[in-house]
Design an enzyme around this catalytic site. Sequence first.
Site, PDB file in Angstrom:
ATOM      1  N   LEU A  17       0.907  -1.192   0.014  1.00 26.44           N
ATOM      2  CA  LEU A  17      -0.104  -0.075   0.008  1.00 26.44           C
ATOM      3  C   LEU A  17       0.924   1.134   0.167  1.00 26.44           C
ATOM      4  CD1 LEU A  17      -2.835  -0.894   2.385  1.00 26.44           C
ATOM      5  CD2 LEU A  17      -2.889  -0.967   0.137  1.00 26.44           C
ATOM      6  N   GLU A  44      -9.838   0.251   8.448  1.00 24.94           N
ATOM      7  CA  GLU A  44      -9.390  -1.107   8.949  1.00 24.94           C
ATOM      8  C   GLU A  44      -8.081  -0.817   9.542  1.00 24.94           C
ATOM      9  OE1 GLU A  44      -9.817  -4.682   6.558  1.00 24.94           O
ATOM     10  OE2 GLU A  44     -10.848  -3.493   5.123  1.00 24.94           O
ATOM     11  N   LYS A  47      -4.479  -1.418  10.511  1.00 27.97           N
ATOM     12  CA  LYS A  47      -3.096  -1.907   9.976  1.00 27.97           C
ATOM     13  C   LYS A  47      -2.426  -2.648  10.495  1.00 27.97           C
ATOM     14  CE  LYS A  47       0.502  -0.914   6.718  1.00 27.97           C
ATOM     15  NZ  LYS A  47       1.406  -1.519   7.343  1.00 27.97           N
ATOM     16  N   LYS A  63      -9.948   2.170   2.451  1.00 29.15           N
ATOM     17  CA  LYS A  63     -10.263   1.718   1.299  1.00 29.15           C
ATOM     18  C   LYS A  63     -11.715   2.380   0.813  1.00 29.15           C
ATOM     19  CE  LYS A  63      -8.309  -2.750   2.342  1.00 29.15           C
ATOM     20  NZ  LYS A  63      -8.680  -4.184   2.736  1.00 29.15           N
ATOM     21  N   CYS A  69      27.879  -6.434  42.227  1.00 28.34           N
ATOM     22  CA  CYS A  69      26.733  -5.864  42.219  1.00 28.34           C
ATOM     23  C   CYS A  69      26.625  -4.467  42.878  1.00 28.34           C
ATOM     24  CB  CYS A  69      25.771  -6.661  43.540  1.00 28.34           C
ATOM     25  SG  CYS A  69      24.157  -5.956  43.656  1.00 28.34           S
ATOM     26  N   CYS A  91      22.724 -11.203  40.682  1.00 26.67           N
ATOM     27  CA  CYS A  91      23.162 -11.236  42.200  1.00 26.67           C
ATOM     28  C   CYS A  91      22.686 -12.296  43.066  1.00 26.67           C
ATOM     29  CB  CYS A  91      23.152  -9.857  42.763  1.00 26.67           C
ATOM     30  SG  CYS A  91      23.500  -9.686  44.522  1.00 26.67           S
TER      31      CYS A  91
END
Length: 774
Positions: free
Chosen positions: A86, A161, A163, A341, A459, A477
């Site tokens: 499209l 609609e 997509k 459309k 850590c 950790c």
Amino acid sequence: MAKLTLEVEQYTQNLREKLQEAGYSYYVLDQPIMEDAVYDHLLRELQELESQYPQLIVSDSPTQRVGEKPATKFVSVKHNIPLYSLENAFNIQELKSWQERWQRQTLLENQRLTLPLRGEVKIKNSIDESDNFSTVNSLAPVITGSNFDEIDLASVDYICELKIDGSALALTYENGLLVRGATRGDGIMGEDITQNVKTINSIPLKLKVDNPPLLVEVRGEAFLSINVFENINAEREKIGEIIFANPRNAAAGTLRQLDSKIVAKRRLDFFAYTLYLEENESNFLQFYTQSQCLELLKKLGFKVNPNGQVCSSLNEVEAYYQYWDKQRENLPYLTDGVVVKLNSLSLQEKLGFTQKYPRWAIALKYPAEEIPTIVQGVTVQVGRTGAITPVAELKPVQLAGTTVQRASLHNSDRLAELDLHIGDTVIVRKAGEIIPEVVRVLPELRPKKAQRFQMPTHCPECSQPLIKPRNEAVTRCINTSCPAILRGSLAHWASRAALDINGLGEKLVQQLVNSGLVKSVADLYNLTMEDLTSLERMGKKSANKLIEAMGTSKAQPWRRVLYGLGIRHVGTVNAELLTQKFPTVAQLSQAKATDIETVHGIGPEIAQYVEQWFRVPANQNLVERLKIAGVTMETKDSTSGMAKLTETVLAIQNLAARQNLVARQNLENLVERLKIAGVTMETKDSTSDVVEVQSGLLRGKTFVLTGTLPTMRRDEAKNLIQNAGGKVTSSVSSKTDFIVVGEDGGSKLEKAKKLGVKELSESELLEALAVTGI
């Protein structure tokens, strides 16, 4: 080979039809008519019958959705009709320009309109022929005096609609049976992936219509829901594989897997949007507009996106676009725009195509969801399970209506793959349109002195060494005393779905940990008024309320306590399953993984995590301390003598399902006689007498469930609602108070919106249930 009797043949056909109808109701209509366990059992029985009698196998059997052998390669095939892409419009002005173009083209044609507006496309009888196919409408009469320049072009209807962000497929049916599924490819040539297409449960293997057309072609979009996509990435991350960038890429990659068993596991979905018929089927299916085409697709057994809308003007199109631009984040799948459309199929046919696009359609795209920004730094977060997550600190940028300053980098593997440097320009997007993440780095814009970020080896919270377990992508950790892990564990324990301790929020958790008053979840139950009032901004009234809330939490059911313990992969649903099988903590803590994985829905990996958790001394000590504090660690025994007899009857029923037809009939007669004698034929819900709800948000309210919930089966949600005093019905009406919405809500959700019924997500439902004490 065993002798095939008429009785077996008829029974097999009946079994196949029951499974087909159940699959259609579940995957397409979103209205389950059969329990999962029953479906699985019947499918296994059908597989055994077809194995014993191979002559009974037909192409549309539910057993044929997954191929036995992986393909070695995909064969290129020519599309019956070109599968065009499209043209895009990125704003309303570009949409208006498109309108002007098609109107101008219509006037220039100055041809006579064919009425009535009929949608027919000629397809040659063999899908192997390589001739070009052309759109024709030779059956509709020509009405004189009705040419293009006499039509009020401003009044032509549009259909909008969503997509869907997935991969286009072309499906070919001969005599109602699916014979080919192909990818878009270049629009002219695609790849034959029929074996993979058959694994998609929302694609019918056989059209739901008597005397089907000789040849039908259906176009649509294969996609992954956000929830499924996230689960796939979580699994890939766990085993050290590269995660998919987005659901669209994941869907495309899945469709091109050579092994259809892998495709089946990834749970692709499909929305149909176009139907083509052979010219000589004029007396079979009549449709003149795209909106009628969508209705016909539904009748043929396809899943159609429920959010399409006919618009009589461009103003209505704009309103539709703006509405879904805001609402799309609530959808269970990704949509990147609106397809507009012309609704008239005859007008579509007259306008035709350019070399690239149809003139009668355009994709109106949403504002960009990906945007560039600069990485100003990287911080590292420690989760309640010890997972280390690098987070990019970004130059603030507007994305999807919000200001984004931080984005996930997932894990050390992903960080290395990106080769991220401080100062890099990166592309950021909302993952699943919710959580920001860094998609890619633009190294060509990297500053000369930019430094590569290195993951820490210790850590950042407790300074203990970090580890990366084998077969995992996540660095962790493992210090059980880590303040970050403790904070996460406390917050999880107090959450609404767990112990629901009102007043124990993030700030208070931080204070309790920093002050040293709480070093374990069990310490919460030793807190005194003096302890709490020593904290900043904690008065006697607030402290008293918190102590009361913690006292109340001790009576929460065992399933909530188990969830609150925070064992990896044990969410609310798995906690429910485990506590039904192991009604006391003693039973579960002593169980081996092999025993645990016998619970339906619990796999070997989760079973290993549960067994290992209870083998850790610190966790054993925690459980003992919680028991001493009075926290519920068992399910109340609601099993009466009759209920125990029911279990025996259920065992008989399971035995019956495995016997031959004659023996099965005898056992079913026995079951029927037991029913007449008053024996309960269903298992009593073990949660039903845990709490007697005297009042609450759900009492007396009417609920409808629709779609696939993230963590619960719908029957589980139904039981929880009923236990809280609510009523669950199968259809939406003016008497419906709430609709609980999962993935792909369908027509129920659409009707609920029209009636103004309040929508609840699963998390909102759980919050309401938590208030009632369920």
